[in-house]
Design a protein around this motif. Structure first.
Motif, PDB file in Angstrom:
ATOM      1  N   UNK A 235      69.785  63.058  60.533  1.00 12.40           N
ATOM      2  CA  UNK A 235      71.174  63.521  60.489  1.00 12.40           C
ATOM      3  C   UNK A 235      71.935  62.768  59.420  1.00 12.40           C
ATOM      4  N   UNK A 236      72.652  63.509  58.588  1.00 12.72           N
ATOM      5  CA  UNK A 236      73.453  62.855  57.556  1.00 12.72           C
ATOM      6  C   UNK A 236      74.715  62.270  58.170  1.00 12.72           C
ATOM      7  N   UNK A 237      75.043  61.023  57.761  1.00 15.60           N
ATOM      8  CA  UNK A 237      76.229  60.354  58.286  1.00 15.60           C
ATOM      9  C   UNK A 237      77.359  60.343  57.267  1.00 15.60           C
ATOM     10  N   UNK A 238      77.072  59.843  56.057  1.00 21.08           N
ATOM     11  CA  UNK A 238      78.137  59.660  55.085  1.00 21.08           C
ATOM     12  C   UNK A 238      77.534  59.611  53.692  1.00 21.08           C
ATOM     13  N   UNK A 239      78.269  60.101  52.717  1.00 21.62           N
ATOM     14  CA  UNK A 239      77.838  59.996  51.326  1.00 21.62           C
ATOM     15  C   UNK A 239      77.932  58.551  50.882  1.00 21.62           C
ATOM     16  N   UNK A 240      76.905  58.056  50.198  1.00 22.06           N
ATOM     17  CA  UNK A 240      76.861  56.653  49.811  1.00 22.06           C
ATOM     18  C   UNK A 240      76.058  56.508  48.537  1.00 22.06           C
ATOM     19  N   UNK A 241      76.372  55.478  47.761  1.00 20.62           N
ATOM     20  CA  UNK A 241      75.632  55.201  46.534  1.00 20.62           C
ATOM     21  C   UNK A 241      74.545  54.158  46.731  1.00 20.62           C
ATOM     22  N   UNK A 242      74.436  53.599  47.946  1.00 20.52           N
ATOM     23  CA  UNK A 242      73.459  52.537  48.150  1.00 20.52           C
ATOM     24  C   UNK A 242      73.152  52.331  49.618  1.00 20.52           C
ATOM     25  N   UNK A 243      72.657  51.151  49.937  1.00 17.64           N
ATOM     26  CA  UNK A 243      72.192  50.793  51.267  1.00 17.64           C
ATOM     27  C   UNK A 243      73.328  50.761  52.282  1.00 17.64           C
ATOM     28  N   UNK A 244      72.956  50.713  53.561  1.00 18.92           N
ATOM     29  CA  UNK A 244      73.937  50.665  54.644  1.00 18.92           C
ATOM     30  C   UNK A 244      73.397  49.804  55.778  1.00 18.92           C
ATOM     31  N   UNK A 245      74.314  49.185  56.534  1.00 15.86           N
ATOM     32  CA  UNK A 245      73.952  48.402  57.717  1.00 15.86           C
ATOM     33  C   UNK A 245      75.031  48.574  58.773  1.00 15.86           C
ATOM     34  N   UNK A 246      74.629  48.509  60.039  1.00 19.34           N
ATOM     35  CA  UNK A 246      75.597  48.552  61.127  1.00 19.34           C
ATOM     36  C   UNK A 246      76.133  47.143  61.352  1.00 19.34           C
ATOM     37  N   UNK A 247      77.445  47.012  61.371  1.00 18.59           N
ATOM     38  CA  UNK A 247      78.099  45.721  61.602  1.00 18.59           C
ATOM     39  C   UNK A 247      78.904  45.841  62.887  1.00 18.59           C
ATOM     40  N   UNK A 248      78.483  45.159  63.945  1.00 18.21           N
ATOM     41  CA  UNK A 248      79.146  45.344  65.220  1.00 18.21           C
ATOM     42  C   UNK A 248      78.644  46.614  65.877  1.00 18.21           C
ATOM     43  N   UNK A 249      79.280  47.033  66.945  1.00 20.58           N
ATOM     44  CA  UNK A 249      78.759  48.169  67.710  1.00 20.58           C
ATOM     45  C   UNK A 249      78.923  49.528  67.039  1.00 20.58           C
ATOM     46  N   UNK A 250      79.933  49.671  66.166  1.00 19.26           N
ATOM     47  CA  UNK A 250      80.192  51.020  65.658  1.00 19.26           C
ATOM     48  C   UNK A 250      80.760  51.072  64.249  1.00 19.26           C
ATOM     49  N   UNK A 251      80.597  50.031  63.472  1.00 18.67           N
ATOM     50  CA  UNK A 251      81.079  50.038  62.094  1.00 18.67           C
ATOM     51  C   UNK A 251      79.883  50.050  61.143  1.00 18.67           C
TER      52      UNK A 251
END
Length: 855
Positions: A485-501
């Protein structure tokens, strides 16, 4: 037009006159709307009256500005603070442009910033600023009555200026902070009955705390006016962007009504705290890590090991690699010692010391085990893991060009093994490697990379690269399922910080997107966390990390001030032919008086090709697409441009013809294409491509014949960076078939027996213009030359001779600086200065409080 004349008493020294004219001309090349335009600088003869003596006068001819100085607006007109902040944001943009060109103002003050009647801020007096740095004479009293006699005006000097120490662009940041303070308080930050009193206060005292000022603005002023230059805002560009944000939302900002600790006071508190940490570090760290809002964000910087530097990528000097431990109690980072030894270092958050992790030589992209007792990383074309408490590294899998890994609580490691292809999974204890997901052919997906597990150990996020309408986006998947499932357009890596950010990178900045915890769908709009972080185009890696304890770390983008230079055969830098910028330490194509190379653009997060006129030192951007355009070569007749681009999800080979609006894809990569040559007769384009079952393979495209590309050399090893001799008889390349990178030649275009040229390691072969010499880089970053003559049946190769060590700061392994050889025997190469301020990692605790309570 306005004329500014150098006083006669400053015109007695030929050196001062030379510096005056040099700096004025440098200022005239800046061409920025917020910098006074300098039309000319020189000298002329004038006669005061008809019978008077002739005098030689040195002058600057500049635009005539109708308006008021910032000092008048602050003190006489009492202009609203919001309006002044807007003017200062413009001025900071202008100063940032000067810094990018290597010019430090050194005399910023309200008198040197004018605002025109139509609302444009203009920074003045770049021409005199550097001229008047005279360590041998310091006439401070005179400076108050005559502009530009020494390093700067006393009240706006930085502590290092006040002590006569060397200064850099951060001294301008301090002066700008003092101007901001004066605009907010309507009084100078430092004043006194005499110049020595003012200097003493600048060095030792803090300004009186501000009242009735927006908290964001006050925090910015405090950071800009830090006594220690290492603790200041590190670039004027960052300061300009922050001011722009503050100005645009000024009315909604929360006014600071309480007294804040100054940096000095906080430093004393931290010194005491450090002593307590030595006695009970674990207890205090536990309190810090487990406390909950409401608390203000706390930020501190981590410097590289003594004498070392943080390891970065070749096409971005700010893309540092580090990872916060899951519990937020430690950080792992990659650093290189003065001897060039690159490895992972570990540092407890509650400590000031770091220790190297033995067994991690040549490591890249570290990631933690869920319990914090082990680290996974990439090195020597392999995925490895190691226990942080001791023991040898364990090889888990092949990873020719690893693009990130993550470790779940179920003991599964998810990783990207190369620049293209799906994510793979493997038990952390070792075992079979299997695909975790399949590439989605319906949207032309080419690559899945930078995976990161969510706390449940099943679901994960990753960056997907494809050729559809959203070529770069963060997706979520789950172990054992093919659903994504696509979440958000991004130019690079992603990580979850906290429960929902969800933290991710877009246009070179760090953003946070709130997620629905159950569905992982985006809730609301993304918010910017930090503008301008370290980012590596091409591999699409943002320099940040997060833990579940409301802690993040990031590296800010800083300009490495690389320049393109002519260098002779002894290694002496002869001439600089470009402005300082984030030029890629990579492929340089030389054609006549022009050079083609790439450059990272921090504001947009892309890599573009630029054409540099070597005669005038003027650069022009060639590619402007929202993608990374890497190596480029002009055809021998100059009518076409071949280049690589990842606009379709992977680095494919493209062609642009003069006069045509659209680019044509010539070759679709199997893995990742690296373009290296277009033969002098125009017949062949030469490139390398990483195969699925082989290493790096050399390919040739018979361009003139219109035939499809064919492999020239395909083996289980890595053959790369091939280049054909000017007469078209030989092809040189590097290969690791012996276990070490070495340089080889063999007949071209039909191939034949390979002949080894280098004796003890070699990279990046380049032919001389006459084809009689083959240059390459040794493992000690030296340029070596070997003679090549004879025919394919009996080639004559001379023993390589070292010419010189390459100037400047070298990129870390496995990257090597590229260069070009000119017909007159000179070399053209990108040089990274060794005296740039070292990059640092910023750790921010309670960072999300700013998102929850923006006012």
């Amino acid at each position: 037009m306005a004329l500014k004349v150098l006083p006669q008493e400053l015109s007695q020294s030929a050196e001062r006159i030379r510096r005056f004219l040099q700096e004025a001309r440098a200022a005239s090349s800046l061409n920025h709307p917020n910098i006074l335009t300098v039309y000319d600088a020189g000298e002329t003869e004038v006669r005061v009256d008809a019978n008077g003596p002739v005098a030689r006068v040195h002058f600057i001819a500049a635009e005539l500005i109708v308006g008021k100085t910032l000092r008048e607006l602050i003190h006489a007109d009492k202009a609203p603070l919001k309006r002044i902040v807007g003017y200062l944001a413009q001025a900071a943009d202008g100063v940032a442009k000067a810094h990018q060109a290597g010019i430090v103002h050194r005399d910023l003050k309200p008198d040197n910033i004018m605002v025109t009647t139509d609302g444009f801020a203009k920074v003045l007096d770049f021409g005199l600023a550097k001229l008047t740095e005279m360590r041998e004479e310091r006439s401070i009293a005179a400076d108050r009555t005559r502009d530009g006699l020494i390093l700067g005006t006393v009240a706006y000097m930085s502590p290092e200026q006040a002590q006569g120490q060397p200064v850099d662009h951060r001294s301008d940041v301090f002066a700008f902070g003092a101007i901001l303070y004066e605009a907010a308080a309507r009084r100078q930050a430092f004043s006194g009955p005499s110049d020595p009193d003012v200097l003493h206060r600048i060095i030792h005292d803090e300004p009186v705390p501000l009242a009735g000022v927006p908290a964001e603005l006050e925090r910015l002023i405090i950071r800009a006016m830090a006594k220690n230059a290492e603790e200041r805002i590190q670039s004027m560009k960052d300061l300009a962007l922050e001011l722009r944000d503050i100005s645009s939302g000024f009315e909604s900002l929360k006014v600071q009504s309480r007294r804040r600790l100054s940096r000095t006071a906080r430093g004393r508190w931290l010194s005491i705290a450090a002593a307590v940490f030595a006695v009970a570090a674990a207890g205090i760290a536990g309190f810090m890590l487990n406390r909950r809002p409401p608390y203000e964000p706390v930020r501190f910087a981590i410097a590289p090991p003594s004498g070392g530097i943080f390891a970065a990528m070749a096409n971005s000097a700010s893309a540092l690699q580090f990872a916060i431990a899951p519990k937020g109690d430690a950080i792992a980072f990659v650093a290189t010692t003065p001897g060039g030894h690159q490895q992972i270092w570990l540092r407890d958050i509650a400590s000031v010391d770091a220790r190297p992790l033995e067994g991690t030589d040549g490591a890249w992209f570290p990631f933690w085990s869920p319990d914090g007792d082990a680290i996974g990383f990439f090195a020597s074309l392999k995925l490895k893991r190691i226990d942080i408490h001791g023991g040898a590294a364990v090889i888990l899998a092949d990873a020719p060009a690893g693009r990130g890994g993550t470790w779940s609580g179920e003991g599964i490691i998810l990783f990207s093994r190369d620049g293209t292809g799906p994510l793979y999974r493997i038990p952390a204890a070792g075992g079979d490697v299997t695909p975790a997901l399949a590439l989605d052919g319906s949207r032309g997906e080419r690559s899945q990379r930078w995976p990161s597990f969510l706390p449940d150990g099943k679901r994960f996020v990753y960056l997907s690269l494809s050729g559809d309408q959203v070529p770069r986006a963060i997706y979520t998947g789950s172990l054992g399922s093919s659903a994504v499932q696509r979440i958000v357009q991004s130019d690079g890596n992603a990580e979850l910080a906290g429960p929902d950010e969800l933290l991710f990178v877009r246009k070179g900045s760090l953003f946070s997107q709130r997620l629905d915890r159950r569905t992982l769908r985006a809730v609301g709009e993304a918010e910017m966390v930090e503008r301008g972080i370290g980012f590596a185009p091409s591999i699409l890696y943002g320099s940040f990390s997060a833990s579940q304890r409301d802690m993040i770390a990031y590296a800010r983008w800083t300009n490495p001030n690389r320049t393109l230079n002519w260098v002779d055969r002894t290694g002496r830098v002869l001439k600089t032919v470009s402005e300082p910028a984030d030029w890629g330490a990579s492929f340089i194509a030389l054609r006549g008086s022009h050079a083609l190379l790439n450059r990272a653009e921090p504001d947009v997060g892309t890599l573009d090709l630029w054409d540099i006129d070597l005669t005038r030192g003027v650069a022009s951007r060639i590619t402007t697409e929202d993608s990374d355009d890497n190596q480029g070569i002009f055809s021998p007749d100059g009518t076409s441009l071949a280049f690589t681009s990842n606009r379709a999800g992977a680095f494919d080979l493209y062609l642009r013809k003069a006069g045509e609006r659209s680019d044509k894809r010539l070759v679709t990569a199997q893995g990742v294409i690296t373009l290296t040559d277009w033969t002098h007769d125009g017949r062949y384009i030469v490139y390398s491509d990483r195969g699925v079952t082989t290493g790096g393979d050399i390919w040739i495209l018979p361009f003139a014949e219109g035939k499809p590309a064919r492999p020239f050399l395909r083996t289980p090893f890595y053959e790369l960076l091939a280049t054909v001799s000017p007469d078209g008889r030989w092809i040189a390349y590097q290969s690791n078939q012996t276990g070490e990178e070495e340089i080889y030649v063999q007949p071209f275009p039909n191939g034949g027996k390979p002949y080894r040229v280098s004796l003890a390691g070699g990279n990046v072969p380049v032919w001389s213009a006459d084809g009689r010499e083959l240059f390459f880089i040794t493992h000690k970053n030296e340029i070596a030359a070997a003679g090549v003559k004879g025919d394919a049946a009996a080639p004559e190769l001379t023993i390589p001779t070292v010419l010189f060590r390459m100037p400047g700061l070298m990129p870390v392994q496995p990257f090597h600086p590229w260069y070009a050889a000119a017909p007159d025997g000179r070399f053209l190469m990108v040089v990274t200065p060794t005296d740039n301020p070292p990059a640092s990692i910023t750790v921010s605790m309670n960072w999300s409080e700013r998102l929850r309570n923006p006012n």
